[in-house]
Design an enzyme around this catalytic site. Structure first.
Site, mmCIF file in Angstrom:
data_model
loop_
_atom_site.group_PDB
_atom_site.id
_atom_site.type_symbol
_atom_site.label_atom_id
_atom_site.label_comp_id
_atom_site.label_asym_id
_atom_site.label_seq_id
_atom_site.Cartn_x
_atom_site.Cartn_y
_atom_site.Cartn_z
ATOM 1 C CD GLU A 1 29.443 114.399 3.208
ATOM 2 O OE1 GLU A 1 28.415 114.173 2.545
ATOM 3 O OE2 GLU A 1 29.555 115.387 3.950
ATOM 4 C CG ASP B 1 28.204 117.481 6.460
ATOM 5 O OD1 ASP B 1 28.230 117.557 5.217
ATOM 6 O OD2 ASP B 1 29.162 117.035 7.114
ATOM 7 C CG ASN C 1 32.232 119.164 0.614
ATOM 8 O OD1 ASN C 1 32.776 118.117 0.931
ATOM 9 N ND2 ASN C 1 31.372 119.787 1.384
ATOM 10 N NE ARG D 1 38.020 117.824 0.855
ATOM 11 C CZ ARG D 1 36.733 117.521 1.059
ATOM 12 N NH1 ARG D 1 35.870 117.530 0.063
ATOM 13 N NH2 ARG D 1 36.296 117.248 2.279
ATOM 14 C CG ASN E 1 28.414 120.074 3.103
ATOM 15 O OD1 ASN E 1 28.035 119.084 2.490
ATOM 16 N ND2 ASN E 1 29.266 120.002 4.105
#
Length: 293
Positions: A20, A199, A105, A103, A149
């Site tokens: 990522e 994403d 990102n 969490r 995201n």
């Protein structure tokens, strides 16, 4: 919609679990990227093909360059600095410690050196977006997100984009560069009903948005009106994010994931988790660094 054929190269056989957050370090011609679940921050040198990694001891969700030999990093429940020379991780601030299911990102810096980062909790709309400023102040910018995201800014800095992957939407906000305020959210791209999820994203100098499509086997380019203008097929099921790099910022680097795929799916998507690059005919925007006022 363009059918332009770009040459796709598999530049690193990384087999990451959840690759990522690619970030191009222009001054050193290096690509930083994370493998979230393997707790790794990677430093890839396209010239030599060498990939070094730092084990940061916990989720490495997103990163930005923070001056010489240092990165700012969103981890599971807060921010930290990673010192490149030593690999030392220095915590900065804890956030959302009281929401154990969440969490952090994706994250990115704006042109004023402020680090924006979002949280996620699949199945629950309890994710938020934060802005951490060079003066060490933390600002809550948005709430009610599922998987915060893909974020970025238009070249004229009038628009801020934020993706909610689970909602299958990319949102656009009015952005004020000086104050860092966002307002008037609207839906920029709506992929409800598709079998894939937007994403991470990057934006080119013409204002086009390049979004990696989780479970979509592709990266899709949208023009500033939100219309699809190009779809780049990939040999992997789960592309996760992309950024422009290279000396002319014309190389599109694409991270991918293997996490959650069955053995059968991995056979069909053998290069899942690898790092890909495409030479494009457009120029990306320079990476913004985190600065200290």
């Amino acid at each position: 919609m363009s059918s332009h054929q770009y040459q796709l190269n598999n530049v690193l056989s990384a087999r990451s679990r959840l690759g990522e957050g690619p970030v191009w370090d222009f001054s050193n011609s290096l690509l930083y990227w994370v493998d979230i679940y393997n707790h790794r921050v990677n430093q890839f040198n396209p010239t030599t093909g060498q990939n070094l990694f730092f084990d940061v001891g916990d989720v490495a969700a997103s990163i930005a360059i923070a001056g010489h030999d240092k990165l700012i990093m969103a981890q599971r429940n807060g921010l930290a600095f990673l010192h490149i020379q030593t690999g030392e991780v220095s915590p900065i601030i804890s956030v959302e410690m009281d929401i154990p299911d969440n969490r952090f990102n994706d994250g990115k810096c704006d042109s004023h050196g402020r680090f924006w980062f979002g949280s996620m909790c699949p199945g629950k709309n309890q994710g938020s977006l934060y802005r951490y400023d060079p003066d060490s102040s933390l600002h809550l910018m948005e709430t009610g997100l599922t998987i915060a995201n893909g974020l970025g800014w238009s070249p004229d800095e009038k628009v801020f984009y934020l993706t909610d992957s689970a909602q299958q939407k990319i949102y656009a906000y009015n952005f004020e560069p000086t104050t860092g305020k966002i307002s008037d959210r609207c839906i920029f791209v709506d992929l409800i009903g598709e079998s894939f999820y937007p994403d991470g994203l990057t934006i080119d100098s013409e204002g086009n948005i390049w979004s990696a499509m989780w479970d979509g086997w592709c990266v899709i380019r949208f023009n500033p009106k939100g219309e699809e203008t190009l779809r780049i097929p990939l040999p992997v099921q789960r592309p996760t994010s992309c950024t422009f790099g290279g000396k002319n910022l014309q190389t599109l680097y694409i991270t991918t994931a293997s996490v959650g795929l069955s053995e059968e799916e991995i056979q069909k998507s053998f290069y899942s988790g690898d790092l890909f690059a495409i030479q494009t005919d457009v120029t990306g925007l320079p990476t913004n660094d985190f600065s200290f006022g």
